[in-house]
Design an enzyme around this catalytic site. Structure first.
Site, PDB file in Angstrom:
ATOM      1  N   ASP A  22      -5.487  49.734  60.463  1.00 24.11           N
ATOM      2  CA  ASP A  22      -6.333  48.731  60.517  1.00 24.11           C
ATOM      3  C   ASP A  22      -6.895  48.290  59.003  1.00 24.11           C
ATOM      4  O   ASP A  22      -5.944  48.465  58.030  1.00 24.11           O
ATOM      5  CB  ASP A  22      -7.544  49.743  61.138  1.00 24.11           C
ATOM      6  CG  ASP A  22      -8.570  50.683  60.127  1.00 24.11           C
ATOM      7  OD1 ASP A  22      -7.943  50.555  58.893  1.00 24.11           O
ATOM      8  OD2 ASP A  22      -9.478  51.267  60.413  1.00 24.11           O
TER       9      ASP A  22
ATOM     10  N   CYS B  17      -5.856  54.028  57.593  1.00 20.18           N
ATOM     11  CA  CYS B  17      -7.063  53.454  58.095  1.00 20.18           C
ATOM     12  C   CYS B  17      -7.694  53.706  56.630  1.00 20.18           C
ATOM     13  O   CYS B  17      -7.346  54.124  55.529  1.00 20.18           O
ATOM     14  CB  CYS B  17      -7.751  53.855  59.252  1.00 20.18           C
ATOM     15  SG  CYS B  17      -8.113  55.695  59.150  1.00 20.18           S
TER      16      CYS B  17
ATOM     17  N   THR C 289     -10.167  56.012  55.825  1.00 16.36           N
ATOM     18  CA  THR C 289     -10.278  57.406  55.365  1.00 16.36           C
ATOM     19  C   THR C 289      -8.998  57.988  55.674  1.00 16.36           C
ATOM     20  O   THR C 289      -8.710  59.260  55.374  1.00 16.36           O
ATOM     21  CB  THR C 289     -11.502  58.084  56.012  1.00 16.36           C
ATOM     22  OG1 THR C 289     -11.365  57.859  57.398  1.00 16.36           O
ATOM     23  CG2 THR C 289     -12.752  57.303  55.373  1.00 16.36           C
TER      24      THR C 289
ATOM     25  N   HIS D 163       6.130  73.199  57.362  1.00 20.73           N
ATOM     26  CA  HIS D 163       5.449  74.455  58.206  1.00 20.73           C
ATOM     27  C   HIS D 163       5.270  73.704  59.556  1.00 20.73           C
ATOM     28  O   HIS D 163       5.057  74.395  60.548  1.00 20.73           O
ATOM     29  CB  HIS D 163       4.422  75.148  57.654  1.00 20.73           C
ATOM     30  CG  HIS D 163       4.642  75.853  56.522  1.00 20.73           C
ATOM     31  ND1 HIS D 163       3.759  76.908  56.146  1.00 20.73           N
ATOM     32  CD2 HIS D 163       5.851  75.991  56.092  1.00 20.73           C
ATOM     33  CE1 HIS D 163       4.612  77.621  55.085  1.00 20.73           C
ATOM     34  NE2 HIS D 163       5.777  77.096  54.909  1.00 20.73           N
TER      35      HIS D 163
ATOM     36  N   HIS E 117       7.998  78.862  62.022  1.00 21.67           N
ATOM     37  CA  HIS E 117       7.160  77.570  62.275  1.00 21.67           C
ATOM     38  C   HIS E 117       7.445  76.879  63.534  1.00 21.67           C
ATOM     39  O   HIS E 117       6.665  76.122  64.120  1.00 21.67           O
ATOM     40  CB  HIS E 117       7.334  76.762  61.152  1.00 21.67           C
ATOM     41  CG  HIS E 117       7.012  77.284  59.765  1.00 21.67           C
ATOM     42  ND1 HIS E 117       5.784  77.860  59.525  1.00 21.67           N
ATOM     43  CD2 HIS E 117       7.858  77.976  58.713  1.00 21.67           C
ATOM     44  CE1 HIS E 117       5.654  78.557  58.248  1.00 21.67           C
ATOM     45  NE2 HIS E 117       6.789  78.596  57.880  1.00 21.67           N
TER      46      HIS E 117
HETATM   47  C1  RB5 Z   1     -13.171  50.933  59.228  1.00 23.20           C
HETATM   48  O1  RB5 Z   1     -14.460  50.579  58.743  1.00 23.20           O
HETATM   49  C2  RB5 Z   1     -13.136  52.672  59.078  1.00 23.20           C
HETATM   50  O2  RB5 Z   1     -13.969  53.035  59.819  1.00 23.20           O
HETATM   51  C3  RB5 Z   1     -11.854  52.980  59.372  1.00 23.20           C
HETATM   52  O3  RB5 Z   1     -10.496  52.193  58.522  1.00 23.20           O
HETATM   53  C4  RB5 Z   1     -11.302  54.357  59.245  1.00 23.20           C
HETATM   54  O4  RB5 Z   1     -11.662  54.957  58.131  1.00 23.20           O
HETATM   55  C5  RB5 Z   1     -11.843  55.334  60.339  1.00 23.20           C
HETATM   56  O5  RB5 Z   1     -11.687  56.450  60.607  1.00 23.20           O
END
Ligand code: RB5
Length: 143
Positions: free
Chosen positions: A8, A66, A68, A99, A134
């Protein structure tokens, strides 16, 4: 190895860097499902495309990014057969392969810097699954 990759807006810049690292490497083909810009999009739609590529056999491995890495890993792990690992270091990247036979690497574009992300990706790509005990455990996930 065919690698499906998507992100994203929170992962665009890191994805661009990692694709540059991958392109031109012998034995690696990249299927890039986007996005290429910073316009806000919904990450589950992109996780779904990479998971579909793996589940159909079009790609062997996937990489999702994304902000995080959390949303992408949650979305991807809802699909049977998908084992997506959010990694912040080389140790977890290696163990996710040895694993857990992780078939998708997830990275946080707002968490992990480019050099560390490249090292994580390299470790993740090069580390084989150990199988043995595993294998039984990962098979238990998809019943
Ligand atoms: C987008 O702002 C953010 O929420 C997305 O990139 C991600 O981190 C969601 O888990």
């Amino acid at each position: 190895m065919v690698i499906a990759i998507a992100n994203d807006h929170g992962g665009t810049e890191l994805k661009r860097y990692l694709v540059e690292q991958l392109r031109g490497r012998v034995g690696i083909q990249v299927l890039d499902f986007g996005v290429a810009d910073l316009q806000s999009v919904d990450y589950p739609a992109y996780a779904q495309q990479v998971c579909a590529a793996l589940r159909s056999g079009t790609a062997e491995r996937g990489i999702l990014l994304c902000g995080t890495g959390l949303g992408m890993s949650m979305a991807a792990n809802r699909f049977p057969g998908i084992r997506a690992a959010l990694c912040h270091d080389e140790f977890t990247a290696r163990l996710s392969r040895q694993h857990n036979d992780a078939n998708i690497l997830v990275l946080g574009g707002r968490v992990t810097g480019t050099a560390l992300a490249a090292a994580i990706m390299e470790t993740w790509l090069m580390t084989p699954f150990e199988e043995g005990r595993h294998l039984r455990r990962i098979q238990m996930m998809d019943v």
